[in-house]
Design a protein around this motif. Sequence first.
Motif, PDB file in Angstrom:
ATOM      1  N   UNK A  58       0.689  -1.292   0.102  1.00 18.10           N
ATOM      2  CA  UNK A  58       0.486  -0.005  -0.089  1.00 18.10           C
ATOM      3  C   UNK A  58       1.189   1.274  -0.337  1.00 18.10           C
ATOM      4  N   UNK A  59       1.306   1.276   0.827  1.00 11.28           N
ATOM      5  CA  UNK A  59       2.880   2.486   0.789  1.00 11.28           C
ATOM      6  C   UNK A  59       3.283   2.333  -0.875  1.00 11.28           C
ATOM      7  N   UNK A  60       3.436   1.061  -1.419  1.00 14.13           N
ATOM      8  CA  UNK A  60       3.962   1.939  -2.687  1.00 14.13           C
ATOM      9  C   UNK A  60       3.628   2.669  -3.772  1.00 14.13           C
ATOM     10  N   UNK A  61       2.473   1.622  -3.518  1.00 20.35           N
ATOM     11  CA  UNK A  61       0.671   2.354  -4.430  1.00 20.35           C
ATOM     12  C   UNK A  61       1.054   4.270  -3.882  1.00 20.35           C
ATOM     13  N   UNK A  62       0.484   4.290  -2.687  1.00 17.79           N
ATOM     14  CA  UNK A  62       1.165   5.630  -2.189  1.00 17.79           C
ATOM     15  C   UNK A  62       1.756   6.902  -2.756  1.00 17.79           C
ATOM     16  N   UNK A  63       3.221   6.078  -3.144  1.00 16.23           N
ATOM     17  CA  UNK A  63       4.314   6.851  -3.544  1.00 16.23           C
ATOM     18  C   UNK A  63       4.050   6.787  -4.648  1.00 16.23           C
ATOM     19  N   UNK A  64       3.768   5.520  -4.692  1.00 13.31           N
ATOM     20  CA  UNK A  64       3.530   6.375  -6.690  1.00 13.31           C
ATOM     21  C   UNK A  64       2.314   6.941  -7.404  1.00 13.31           C
ATOM     22  N   UNK A  65       1.212   6.742  -6.160  1.00 13.29           N
ATOM     23  CA  UNK A  65       0.047   7.809  -6.844  1.00 13.29           C
ATOM     24  C   UNK A  65       0.910   9.399  -6.602  1.00 13.29           C
ATOM     25  N   UNK A  66       1.691   9.138  -4.999  1.00 10.34           N
ATOM     26  CA  UNK A  66       2.536  11.000  -5.023  1.00 10.34           C
ATOM     27  C   UNK A  66       3.318  11.622  -6.335  1.00 10.34           C
ATOM     28  N   UNK A  67       4.058  10.485  -7.094  1.00  8.56           N
ATOM     29  CA  UNK A  67       5.431  10.916  -8.074  1.00  8.56           C
ATOM     30  C   UNK A  67       3.948  11.789  -9.328  1.00  8.56           C
ATOM     31  N   UNK A  68       2.586  11.034  -8.842  1.00 12.08           N
ATOM     32  CA  UNK A  68       1.936  12.190  -9.835  1.00 12.08           C
ATOM     33  C   UNK A  68       2.302  13.365  -9.829  1.00 12.08           C
ATOM     34  N   UNK A  69       2.550  13.994  -8.575  1.00 10.77           N
ATOM     35  CA  UNK A  69       1.994  15.451  -8.288  1.00 10.77           C
ATOM     36  C   UNK A  69       3.248  15.618  -7.618  1.00 10.77           C
ATOM     37  N   UNK A  70       3.603  15.453  -7.231  1.00 16.62           N
ATOM     38  CA  UNK A  70       5.523  16.123  -6.959  1.00 16.62           C
ATOM     39  C   UNK A  70       6.447  16.092  -7.437  1.00 16.62           C
ATOM     40  N   UNK A  71       7.296  17.396  -7.849  1.00 18.06           N
ATOM     41  CA  UNK A  71       8.502  17.430  -8.585  1.00 18.06           C
ATOM     42  C   UNK A  71       9.762  16.402  -7.851  1.00 18.06           C
ATOM     43  N   UNK A  72      10.194  16.091  -7.181  1.00 17.74           N
ATOM     44  CA  UNK A  72      10.122  14.756  -6.169  1.00 17.74           C
ATOM     45  C   UNK A  72       9.865  13.919  -5.538  1.00 17.74           C
ATOM     46  N   UNK A  73      10.463  12.934  -4.754  1.00 18.34           N
ATOM     47  CA  UNK A  73      10.148  12.164  -3.398  1.00 18.34           C
ATOM     48  C   UNK A  73      10.963  12.006  -2.792  1.00 18.34           C
ATOM     49  N   UNK A  74      11.001  12.277  -1.589  1.00 17.69           N
ATOM     50  CA  UNK A  74      11.899  11.808  -0.322  1.00 17.69           C
ATOM     51  C   UNK A  74      10.907  11.167   0.501  1.00 17.69           C
ATOM     52  N   UNK A  75      11.529  10.210   1.218  1.00 13.17           N
ATOM     53  CA  UNK A  75      10.450   9.138   2.351  1.00 13.17           C
ATOM     54  C   UNK A  75      10.746  10.165   3.402  1.00 13.17           C
ATOM     55  N   UNK A  76      11.497  11.515   3.986  1.00 13.34           N
ATOM     56  CA  UNK A  76      10.937  11.877   4.600  1.00 13.34           C
ATOM     57  C   UNK A  76       9.733  13.032   4.486  1.00 13.34           C
ATOM     58  N   UNK A  85      -2.655   3.839   6.829  1.00 11.19           N
ATOM     59  CA  UNK A  85      -2.088   4.177   5.727  1.00 11.19           C
ATOM     60  C   UNK A  85      -0.226   4.615   7.153  1.00 11.19           C
ATOM     61  N   UNK A  86      -0.655   5.571   7.857  1.00 13.08           N
ATOM     62  CA  UNK A  86       0.123   6.230   8.205  1.00 13.08           C
ATOM     63  C   UNK A  86       0.741   5.928   8.859  1.00 13.08           C
ATOM     64  N   UNK A  87       1.132   4.237   9.818  1.00 10.03           N
ATOM     65  CA  UNK A  87       1.398   3.559  10.566  1.00 10.03           C
ATOM     66  C   UNK A  87       2.489   2.941   9.169  1.00 10.03           C
ATOM     67  N   UNK A  88       1.899   2.806   8.069  1.00 14.02           N
ATOM     68  CA  UNK A  88       2.901   1.901   7.347  1.00 14.02           C
ATOM     69  C   UNK A  88       3.314   3.067   6.646  1.00 14.02           C
ATOM     70  N   UNK A  89       3.503   3.538   6.455  1.00 18.62           N
ATOM     71  CA  UNK A  89       4.436   5.259   5.312  1.00 18.62           C
ATOM     72  C   UNK A  89       5.437   5.302   6.093  1.00 18.62           C
ATOM     73  N   UNK A  90       5.086   5.372   7.889  1.00 14.11           N
ATOM     74  CA  UNK A  90       6.520   5.822   9.330  1.00 14.11           C
ATOM     75  C   UNK A  90       7.287   4.373   9.334  1.00 14.11           C
TER      76      UNK A  90
END
Length: 254
Positions: A196-214, A244-249
């Motif tokens: 789920x976190x990887x899916x959420x990361x992919x989703x963020x990639x459509x709006x974020x300039x670059x990804x960071x775990x922080x 989701x919050x706990x999984x991302x953390x």
Amino acid sequence: MEYSIRQLADLTGVSTRTLRYYDERGLLKPSRVNEQGCRYYEQEQVDLLQQILFYRERNLGLDVIKEIISNPQFDAAQALEEHLIALMEQEKHISTLIQTVKNTIADMKGEERNMSDKEKFEGFKRELIEEKERLYGKEAREKYGEEAVDEANQKIMGLSEADYERFKNLEKEVLRQLEEAVRNKELPESETGHRIVLLHKDWLGYTWKEYSAQAHKGLASMYIADERFLAYYDKNIKGCGEFLVKAVDYWAGR
């Protein structure tokens, strides 16, 4: 004024079966039940039913609605203000879609210049941006800055038709898998949580300039701190936002 269950059904358009179900779920109890088992409702219950129907129109699940209206701090007047804002946003959204459909019809009839694929989807994307700005814009700009939020909005507007569809489908898939995970009592630290976190990361990639775990973890911390984020993820099953919050953390950056 007092209404029998049949009179209330006729007045509101809500079936007697649904009213009985709301009673069974503890969502809308009648003011009294006579010896024959017939339910009767007074003004307080009529007003509460209106609130329930407004929340249903906003696609909230019954468990979430029950929690909201059962809260001792529930303010009916404030809730109506929130419903009004939501309905006005919905009206604006529908107006945008109507104009897009009109333009498309005119284009098909040769009444104006050809619409590009980008223009055909522009109304949907603009509405998405306006909704996110209304709900989270202030907090996002304070946390990430004006430039970062503006760049994210521009990225959404620049999405192709195919990318926009993938973006929306990813959002739906994240919600679907969250609900399934909570329903199955999965742990955020499980492989399901990782997926789920990887899916959420992919989703963020459509709006974020670059990804960071922080930044991902920072966004998740906003989810848990703001009840609007939790209401979005918990609209059908309570606990999805917290999962989701706990999984991302746990998983972001691993």
